[in-house]
Design an enzyme around this catalytic site. Structure first.
Site, PDB file in Angstrom:
ATOM      1  N   HIS A 200       6.549 -24.718  -0.863  1.00 25.87           N
ATOM      2  CA  HIS A 200       5.453 -24.543   0.085  1.00 25.87           C
ATOM      3  C   HIS A 200       5.578 -25.521   1.253  1.00 25.87           C
ATOM      4  O   HIS A 200       5.135 -25.220   2.365  1.00 25.87           O
ATOM      5  CB  HIS A 200       4.109 -24.718  -0.613  1.00 25.87           C
ATOM      6  CG  HIS A 200       2.996 -23.961   0.048  1.00 25.87           C
ATOM      7  ND1 HIS A 200       2.952 -22.579   0.052  1.00 25.87           N
ATOM      8  CD2 HIS A 200       1.908 -24.372   0.752  1.00 25.87           C
ATOM      9  CE1 HIS A 200       1.882 -22.178   0.722  1.00 25.87           C
ATOM     10  NE2 HIS A 200       1.236 -23.245   1.161  1.00 25.87           N
TER      11      HIS A 200
ATOM     12  N   TYR B 256      -2.229 -26.083  11.813  1.00 25.09           N
ATOM     13  CA  TYR B 256      -0.813 -26.416  11.914  1.00 25.09           C
ATOM     14  C   TYR B 256      -0.501 -26.993  13.294  1.00 25.09           C
ATOM     15  O   TYR B 256       0.215 -27.979  13.430  1.00 25.09           O
ATOM     16  CB  TYR B 256       0.053 -25.173  11.685  1.00 25.09           C
ATOM     17  CG  TYR B 256       0.254 -24.801  10.237  1.00 25.09           C
ATOM     18  CD1 TYR B 256       1.338 -25.283   9.523  1.00 25.09           C
ATOM     19  CD2 TYR B 256      -0.638 -23.963   9.591  1.00 25.09           C
ATOM     20  CE1 TYR B 256       1.532 -24.936   8.199  1.00 25.09           C
ATOM     21  CE2 TYR B 256      -0.448 -23.609   8.263  1.00 25.09           C
ATOM     22  CZ  TYR B 256       0.634 -24.102   7.571  1.00 25.09           C
ATOM     23  OH  TYR B 256       0.831 -23.773   6.266  1.00 25.09           O
TER      24      TYR B 256
ATOM     25  N   ARG C  30       6.091 -17.560   0.588  1.00 24.22           N
ATOM     26  CA  ARG C  30       5.543 -18.385  -0.478  1.00 24.22           C
ATOM     27  C   ARG C  30       6.465 -18.298  -1.686  1.00 24.22           C
ATOM     28  O   ARG C  30       7.172 -17.305  -1.869  1.00 24.22           O
ATOM     29  CB  ARG C  30       4.134 -17.917  -0.846  1.00 24.22           C
ATOM     30  CG  ARG C  30       3.148 -17.951   0.327  1.00 24.22           C
ATOM     31  CD  ARG C  30       1.833 -17.283  -0.044  1.00 24.22           C
ATOM     32  NE  ARG C  30       0.847 -17.357   1.036  1.00 24.22           N
ATOM     33  CZ  ARG C  30       0.728 -16.447   2.004  1.00 24.22           C
ATOM     34  NH1 ARG C  30       1.541 -15.375   2.012  1.00 24.22           N
ATOM     35  NH2 ARG C  30      -0.181 -16.587   2.944  1.00 24.22           N
TER      36      ARG C  30
ATOM     37  N   ARG D  97       7.680 -23.854   3.672  1.00 28.25           N
ATOM     38  CA  ARG D  97       6.874 -22.872   4.414  1.00 28.25           C
ATOM     39  C   ARG D  97       6.096 -23.573   5.533  1.00 28.25           C
ATOM     40  O   ARG D  97       6.072 -23.106   6.672  1.00 28.25           O
ATOM     41  CB  ARG D  97       5.923 -22.159   3.448  1.00 28.25           C
ATOM     42  CG  ARG D  97       4.881 -21.259   4.123  1.00 28.25           C
ATOM     43  CD  ARG D  97       4.082 -20.491   3.075  1.00 28.25           C
ATOM     44  NE  ARG D  97       2.831 -19.958   3.593  1.00 28.25           N
ATOM     45  CZ  ARG D  97       2.732 -18.814   4.287  1.00 28.25           C
ATOM     46  NH1 ARG D  97       3.829 -18.115   4.550  1.00 28.25           N
ATOM     47  NH2 ARG D  97       1.563 -18.382   4.709  1.00 28.25           N
TER      48      ARG D  97
ATOM     49  N   HIS E 266      -0.683 -15.320   7.807  1.00 29.71           N
ATOM     50  CA  HIS E 266      -1.997 -15.907   7.558  1.00 29.71           C
ATOM     51  C   HIS E 266      -3.064 -14.984   8.140  1.00 29.71           C
ATOM     52  O   HIS E 266      -2.975 -14.566   9.300  1.00 29.71           O
ATOM     53  CB  HIS E 266      -2.112 -17.282   8.225  1.00 29.71           C
ATOM     54  CG  HIS E 266      -1.569 -18.407   7.394  1.00 29.71           C
ATOM     55  ND1 HIS E 266      -2.079 -18.741   6.156  1.00 29.71           N
ATOM     56  CD2 HIS E 266      -0.564 -19.285   7.634  1.00 29.71           C
ATOM     57  CE1 HIS E 266      -1.409 -19.761   5.669  1.00 29.71           C
ATOM     58  NE2 HIS E 266      -0.488 -20.113   6.544  1.00 29.71           N
TER      59      HIS E 266
ATOM     60  N   LYS F 154       0.198 -12.388  -0.335  1.00 30.57           N
ATOM     61  CA  LYS F 154      -0.930 -12.994  -1.031  1.00 30.57           C
ATOM     62  C   LYS F 154      -2.200 -12.167  -0.830  1.00 30.57           C
ATOM     63  O   LYS F 154      -2.591 -11.863   0.285  1.00 30.57           O
ATOM     64  CB  LYS F 154      -1.144 -14.418  -0.507  1.00 30.57           C
ATOM     65  CG  LYS F 154      -2.239 -15.187  -1.209  1.00 30.57           C
ATOM     66  CD  LYS F 154      -2.333 -16.586  -0.650  1.00 30.57           C
ATOM     67  CE  LYS F 154      -3.441 -17.381  -1.342  1.00 30.57           C
ATOM     68  NZ  LYS F 154      -3.548 -18.758  -0.788  1.00 30.57           N
TER      69      LYS F 154
END
Length: 334
Positions: free
Chosen positions: A273, A309, A182, A276, A300, A206
């Site tokens: 992003h 995705y 990120r 990413r 994630h 994150k």
């Protein structure tokens, strides 16, 4: 658009974390609002929250009034009539959306303003609040397609790696692509987080408190090492610094990526992003849709996110809808 004229106020030189570092002196309005912004920031427990709120206030004054944030400009804003103050903040929200910033970024900057004004109102320093200004509704991962491998290749091929800044940009782009970092993670890295001999990077992901090691590909290690060899001595601890030897901001990284994409002739908005997203989607293409591998790669927490995705990559939901629709015969129309 400028602020209303300030009344005559006696000011003194002092130190204050609200002032923009580019100004020659930092000013505090003693008679009316002694350190109200400093006071407000001290209420925020998290250092990350303090940094985010301070950055949000700087951005608001820069975008809406073309001035640096200072106790004078803060006071002038707080003294505005309610109609004018709310109008400026609504306009600010519109400008952030026009700049195609994410809903999360827009909401974070609005939250900084709203929280500060609430604090100032409690201190009887303003006669308005911003409670009725609505946040932007996030549409998470609505478009995860990103750019193709060939398009990313065009993007990095356009970087002039004979220059110092070109070496920096190339190293950052490798991290965005090779490790799906990120933009805040890239900009938050320190030089001490990089372990070239072990091909590892200590990363504070994150929502995490502690840093965790991630593995780097040889090409990524080489790119970062090349940048560090040329950057020279720095007063900043940051791994990636600006031409002014300060930690590179997330907004500046956004601008760099957008500029490289435009120079490469990519006819869509490309952000850190988005790269990413592109990295994760490309990995799913290359590994045959192994979402668990992509989860480890992207860090994630929720596997369902990776399934989105994969759905975007294969258009699974659309294909399923067509399959079901084709199974039903259309009724005859008389």
């Amino acid at each position: 658009m400028k602020l209303i004229n300030l009344p005559e106020i006696k000011i003194v030189r002092t130190s204050s974390i609200v002032s923009d570092t580019s100004t020659e002196a930092q000013l505090t309005v003693k008679p009316i609002a002694p350190g109200v912004w400093d006071e407000f920031l001290q209420l925020q427990i998290s250092p990350a929250t303090r940094r985010s709120y301070a950055a949000g206030l700087r951005d608001f004054f820069r975008r809406e009034f073309q001035v640096s944030v200072s106790p004078e400009t803060i006071l002038a804003f707080l003294q505005l009539p309610e109609w004018d103050a709310i109008g400026y903040v609504i306009a600010y929200r519109g400008h952030l959306l026009a700049a195609q910033l994410s809903a999360g970024t827009v909401n974070a900057r609005l939250a900084a303003l709203k929280s500060f004004v609430t604090h100032a109102a409690k201190r009887k320093l303003c006669a308005f609040r911003l409670d009725d200004i609505k946040s932007v509704k996030a549409q998470t991962y609505k478009d995860t397609r990103g750019i193709s491998i060939d398009q990313f290749q065009l993007l990095i091929d356009g970087i002039d790696r004979t220059t110092i800044m070109g070496k920096r940009d190339y190293a950052m782009l490798r991290l965005l692509w090779d490790n799906a970092l990120r933009r805040a993670e890239v900009c938050g890295l320190d030089r001490t987080d990089f372990y070239p001999n072990e091909a590892k990077l200590m990363l504070k992901g994150k929502g995490r408190i502690d840093k965790e090691p991630i593995d780097l590909a040889p090409a990524t290690v080489e790119a970062i090492s090349d940048w560090l060899a040329r950057m020279g001595e720095s007063k900043s601890l940051a791994l990636f610094v600006s031409s002014r030897d300060t930690r590179l901001s997330v907004d500046r990284l956004y601008q760099i990526v957008g500029g490289l994409a435009e120079a490469a002739g990519i006819d869509r908005v490309v952000s850190p992003h988005k790269i990413r997203h592109s990295s994760i989607t490309a990995l799913l293409d290359l590994n045959g849709g192994d979402v668990r591998s992509a989860q480890a790669h992207s860090r994630h927490k929720n596997l369902a996110t990776l399934i989105r995705y994969d759905d975007g990559r294969q258009q699974l939901q659309g294909k399923a809808a067509k399959t079901l629709a084709d199974a039903i015969s259309e009724p005859e129309v008389d």
